[in-house]
Design a protein around this motif. Structure first.
Motif, PDB file in Angstrom:
ATOM      1  N   VAL A 107      58.756  44.927  60.293  1.00  0.00           N
ATOM      2  CA  VAL A 107      58.942  44.899  61.734  1.00  0.00           C
ATOM      3  C   VAL A 107      58.862  43.442  62.175  1.00  0.00           C
ATOM      4  CG1 VAL A 107      58.064  45.692  63.965  1.00  0.00           C
ATOM      5  CG2 VAL A 107      57.911  47.191  61.959  1.00  0.00           C
ATOM      6  N   LYS A 108      59.899  42.957  62.826  1.00  0.00           N
ATOM      7  CA  LYS A 108      60.003  41.540  63.146  1.00  0.00           C
ATOM      8  C   LYS A 108      59.286  41.187  64.452  1.00  0.00           C
ATOM      9  CE  LYS A 108      64.482  40.917  60.810  1.00  0.00           C
ATOM     10  NZ  LYS A 108      65.898  40.510  60.996  1.00  0.00           N
ATOM     11  N   ASP A 109      59.107  39.897  64.640  1.00  0.00           N
ATOM     12  CA  ASP A 109      58.629  39.288  65.892  1.00  0.00           C
ATOM     13  C   ASP A 109      57.177  39.627  66.219  1.00  0.00           C
ATOM     14  OD1 ASP A 109      61.124  38.128  66.197  1.00  0.00           O
ATOM     15  OD2 ASP A 109      61.885  39.768  67.436  1.00  0.00           O
ATOM     16  N   ILE A 110      56.860  40.904  66.478  1.00  0.00           N
ATOM     17  CA  ILE A 110      55.493  41.218  66.893  1.00  0.00           C
ATOM     18  C   ILE A 110      54.502  41.112  65.740  1.00  0.00           C
ATOM     19  CG2 ILE A 110      56.168  42.671  68.836  1.00  0.00           C
ATOM     20  CD1 ILE A 110      55.691  45.113  67.171  1.00  0.00           C
ATOM     21  N   THR A 111      54.999  40.868  64.538  1.00  0.00           N
ATOM     22  CA  THR A 111      54.111  40.660  63.389  1.00  0.00           C
ATOM     23  C   THR A 111      53.905  39.173  63.090  1.00  0.00           C
ATOM     24  OG1 THR A 111      55.974  40.803  61.856  1.00  0.00           O
ATOM     25  CG2 THR A 111      54.792  42.839  62.348  1.00  0.00           C
ATOM     26  N   ASP A 112      54.462  38.293  63.923  1.00  0.00           N
ATOM     27  CA  ASP A 112      54.394  36.860  63.627  1.00  0.00           C
ATOM     28  C   ASP A 112      53.104  36.208  64.096  1.00  0.00           C
ATOM     29  OD1 ASP A 112      56.913  37.023  62.518  1.00  0.00           O
ATOM     30  OD2 ASP A 112      57.946  36.323  64.320  1.00  0.00           O
ATOM     31  N   SER A 113      52.372  36.857  64.990  1.00  0.00           N
ATOM     32  CA  SER A 113      51.187  36.250  65.596  1.00  0.00           C
ATOM     33  C   SER A 113      49.940  37.042  65.231  1.00  0.00           C
ATOM     34  CB  SER A 113      51.347  36.194  67.117  1.00  0.00           C
ATOM     35  OG  SER A 113      51.494  37.507  67.645  1.00  0.00           O
ATOM     36  N   LEU A 114      48.807  36.630  65.791  1.00  0.00           N
ATOM     37  CA  LEU A 114      47.538  37.322  65.619  1.00  0.00           C
ATOM     38  C   LEU A 114      47.254  37.592  64.136  1.00  0.00           C
ATOM     39  CD1 LEU A 114      47.794  39.859  68.612  1.00  0.00           C
ATOM     40  CD2 LEU A 114      47.064  37.486  68.641  1.00  0.00           C
ATOM     41  N   CYS A 115      46.974  38.832  63.767  1.00  0.00           N
ATOM     42  CA  CYS A 115      46.665  39.140  62.364  1.00  0.00           C
ATOM     43  C   CYS A 115      47.861  38.909  61.455  1.00  0.00           C
ATOM     44  CB  CYS A 115      46.177  40.580  62.230  1.00  0.00           C
ATOM     45  SG  CYS A 115      44.530  40.867  62.920  1.00  0.00           S
ATOM     46  N   GLY A 116      49.067  39.019  61.996  1.00  0.00           N
ATOM     47  CA  GLY A 116      50.253  38.770  61.196  1.00  0.00           C
ATOM     48  C   GLY A 116      50.352  37.339  60.738  1.00  0.00           C
ATOM     49  N   ALA A 117      49.924  36.406  61.591  1.00  0.00           N
ATOM     50  CA  ALA A 117      49.937  34.992  61.222  1.00  0.00           C
ATOM     51  C   ALA A 117      48.831  34.677  60.226  1.00  0.00           C
ATOM     52  CB  ALA A 117      49.785  34.127  62.476  1.00  0.00           C
TER      53      ALA A 117
END
Length: 312
Positions: A107-117
């Protein structure tokens, strides 16, 4: 309660329940009251409740706590049965991944920040295993705790994009009496770290108070949270972020729905927590995460009362 370890057996056992409302609670085990609150909500809304316990290796990085993640299947089985779970699915890694997987769900974009980063690849592992579990169980409703609000947003996006016929039910964070969000990882904390971990809840309350007093600038609200956390000598901040929810887009001021999310280390133990804030019609609100997303085929159930990681 029926305990099941194979995909074939679970699918076979669930055949007589097709046509009934099936609720699904996916977990990584070491159950606590947060997990059991999901079961309670599922029992109120559904005819049949399926719980899975599976520590998913795809969502752990090479330096993370896969091997030492707390496990106690006998205890979990007793708790699941006592709380009314109908089917407990406890597959092995070999059952879920019999060969090296060549397919990942991203899943793109919303996984780029917070815990995804902070945890590259983590949400690919989450989305992939949840997709597999949805295909196996074929639930009408799936219940997820809002302690990991980013995860809920990712799963909702996946369900919407892939037209999965399941309604995601976000459920409220369950806390200890002193405010600490329940997590299987809390067992890692020693007595002093457990005491200092209360700074997460205190920092969120500091942000809420500033918001209630009219502060809308995200930089000022983040500074208030960081200042509060810094008073705990053992706390090491991974991130403190304020994002639009559920898009997780960066914002400079709160003028709609916003998520205040933080991750903090106490030695090697990483804890997360969050609160949702909103401005509606010029008035401030604190959300209790009581919204749900209805996917295609389940719009006729949207009037039902709903509650507010891959659950851990």
């Amino acid at each position: 309660m029926k305990c099941v370890t194979t995909i074939h057996e679970l699918r076979s056992d669930l055949k007589p329940s097709r046509g009934k409302i099936i609720g699904f609670v996916p977990t990584m085990g070491y159950l606590h009251e947060g997990h059991l609150s999901l079961v309670e909500r599922a029992k109120k809304m559904c005819d049949v409740v399926v719980m899975s316990i599976f520590v998913n290796p795809l969502q752990f990085g090479p330096t993370e706590d896969l091997e030492k993640y707390p496990r106690d299947l006998a205890r979990d089985t007793a708790l699941a049965e006592a709380n009314g779970v109908d089917f407990l699915f406890t597959p092995s890694v070999e059952e879920m991944y019999p060969t090296a997987s060549k397919t990942l769900v991203t899943v793109k974009d919303i996984t780029d920040s917070l815990c995804g980063a902070s945890r590259p690849g983590h949400f690919d592992g989450v989305a992939t295993v949840v997709s597999k579990l949805f295909n196996i169980v074929q639930p009408d409703y799936a219940f997820f705790g809002m302690k990991d609000a980013q995860q809920v947003a990712v799963i909702q996006q996946m369900v919407s994009d892939l037209n999965m016929p399941v309604t995601i039910v976000p459920c409220e964070i369950v806390r200890e009496a002193d405010g600490l969000a329940l997590s299987s990882r809390n067992v890692y904390l020693n007595e002093e770290q457990r005491r200092q971990a209360l700074v997460l809840f205190r920092s969120l309350n500091t942000v809420k108070q500033a918001f209630d007093n009219g502060e809308r600038r995200t930089a000022a609200l983040k500074e208030a949270a960081v200042s509060a956390i810094s008073k705990s000598p053992e706390a090491r901040i991974d991130y403190v972020e304020i994002r639009e929810y559920p898009s997780l887009a960066e914002i400079e001021t709160i003028d709609g729905e916003a998520l205040v999310a933080l991750a903090v280390y106490f030695e090697n133990t990483r804890l997360i927590d969050n609160i949702k804030l909103s401005v509606r019609g010029g008035n401030a609100h604190v959300s209790h995460h009581d919204e749900s997303q209805n996917s295609p085929g389940h719009g006729d159930r949207s009037e039902l009362e709903l509650c507010g990681q891959y659950n851990n």
